[in-house]
Enzyme design. Structure first.
Site, PDB file in Angstrom:
ATOM      1  N   PRO A 111      91.275  35.436  11.922  1.00 52.65           N
ATOM      2  CA  PRO A 111      90.969  34.657  10.722  1.00 52.65           C
ATOM      3  C   PRO A 111      92.202  33.961  10.142  1.00 52.65           C
ATOM      4  O   PRO A 111      93.147  34.609   9.720  1.00 52.65           O
ATOM      5  CB  PRO A 111      90.420  35.713   9.760  1.00 52.65           C
ATOM      6  N   LYS A 148      95.740  33.404   3.780  1.00 59.72           N
ATOM      7  CA  LYS A 148      94.649  33.996   4.567  1.00 59.72           C
ATOM      8  C   LYS A 148      94.023  35.176   3.829  1.00 59.72           C
ATOM      9  O   LYS A 148      93.314  35.986   4.417  1.00 59.72           O
ATOM     10  CB  LYS A 148      95.186  34.468   5.925  1.00 59.72           C
ATOM     11  N   HIS A 151      83.124  50.324  13.948  1.00 57.39           N
ATOM     12  CA  HIS A 151      84.310  49.623  13.460  1.00 57.39           C
ATOM     13  C   HIS A 151      84.277  49.412  11.942  1.00 57.39           C
ATOM     14  O   HIS A 151      85.184  48.783  11.395  1.00 57.39           O
ATOM     15  CB  HIS A 151      84.450  48.276  14.163  1.00 57.39           C
ATOM     16  N   ARG A 187      90.655  46.643  15.157  1.00 53.95           N
ATOM     17  CA  ARG A 187      92.050  46.993  15.405  1.00 53.95           C
ATOM     18  C   ARG A 187      92.751  47.653  14.224  1.00 53.95           C
ATOM     19  O   ARG A 187      93.925  48.011  14.328  1.00 53.95           O
ATOM     20  CB  ARG A 187      92.813  45.741  15.826  1.00 53.95           C
ATOM     21  N   ARG A 194     104.684  35.873  19.968  1.00 55.73           N
ATOM     22  CA  ARG A 194     103.442  35.104  20.059  1.00 55.73           C
ATOM     23  C   ARG A 194     103.479  34.108  21.198  1.00 55.73           C
ATOM     24  O   ARG A 194     104.518  33.825  21.763  1.00 55.73           O
ATOM     25  CB  ARG A 194     103.210  34.336  18.753  1.00 55.73           C
TER      26      ARG A 194
END
Length: 243
Positions: free
Chosen positions: A2, A36, A67, A86, A233
DNA sequence: CAATCGTCCTGCGGGC
DNA sequence: TGCCCGCAGGACGATT
């Protein structure tokens, strides 16, 4: 993951559904997004804030799964399910969002070209992709959209800011707006586990030009897309189109 | 000031 | 078929 478009989508959906409802006795008066972070505001001035990180989901009247980390129940019987496979995501209740808001740079969709140039001029030695993803510089952009913005701008992700021509800077700025607005319109990118507040996938995935397309043909010129490391990344780009 | 590394976590894909 | 390994990454703190 997201980023701005995904959190913005959830924000818009939630604000239509939960304003006026009560959560643990407090009435919801607004739903906002900063960077975010999703923010739910209450009558007493406090806020409940969420960061979805990599795999967080916020689903209205969703069903609990393995989850599911938390279920927020409203006074009318509806609920908001927070899932996070996660477990990187988090939420917390805060008395004021002032400090939070000050910790971020200007919103990516609100920054002017002049402001953008000023931000870049302060970080001449930084790589352009790193700056785009730095929430303290510009807020809301992550790995997926930074790659897409730079592809459309024909600029390599690892270029140093000082090396950018004014025309490239203008192009990057224009494409931040273009891409993020288009992604909001399509309700985000469901590259992994992202779904919106109604549990539906976003439609921007099929618009991706470089992200996660390593060794696939560039849609513009046919050259194979490359992937390079930027810290921990991945940066994806077309070695022919992007200079 | 910029970069790197470790940290949090677990599903999944690759290799054998 | 099944098992093991390591990758993916947002943000932060410590270090170089």
């Amino acid at each position: 993951m997201p980023e701005l478009p995904e959190v913005e989508t959830i924000k818009r959906q939630l604000s239509r559904e939960i304003i006026g409802k009560k959560l643990e006795g407090d009435k919801v008066v607004g739903v906002r997004r900063r960077a975010k972070i999703l923010i739910i505001d209450f009558t007493d001035g406090s806020s409940l804030i969420f960061h979805l990180k990599l795999t967080g989901q916020l689903i209205l009247n969703g069903e609990a799964s393995k989850h599911t980390r938390c279920i927020f129940k409203f006074d009318d019987g509806s609920n908001l399910v927070f899932n996070d496979m996660r477990k990187f995501g988090w939420w917390k209740k805060i008395a004021s969002t002032k400090k939070l808001e000050e910790s971020f740079g200007p919103e990516a969709l609100e920054v002017s070209l002049t402001e953008f140039k000023k931000i870049l001029s302060k970080r001449p030695k930084a790589k352009i992709k790193a700056l785009l993803m730095d929430q303290k510089a510009i807020a809301g952009i992550g790995n997926i959209y930074s790659d897409e913005i730079l592809f459309l701008s024909k600029v390599r992700p690892l270029r140093l800011i000082v090396s950018l021509m004014q025309s490239e800077v203008s192009s990057i700025w224009a494409n931040i707006g273009r891409i993020l607005k288009r992604a909001v319109k399509l309700r985000g990118t469901s590259e992994r586990s992202y779904v919106d507040a109604r549990g539906k996938k976003g439609n921007y995935l099929k618009e991706l030009k470089v992200y996660r397309r390593e060794n696939k043909k560039c849609f513009r010129c046919g050259t194979l897309i490359k992937r390079e490391k930027l810290g921990s990344r991945s940066a994806h780009y077309c070695p022919n189109c992007q200079k």
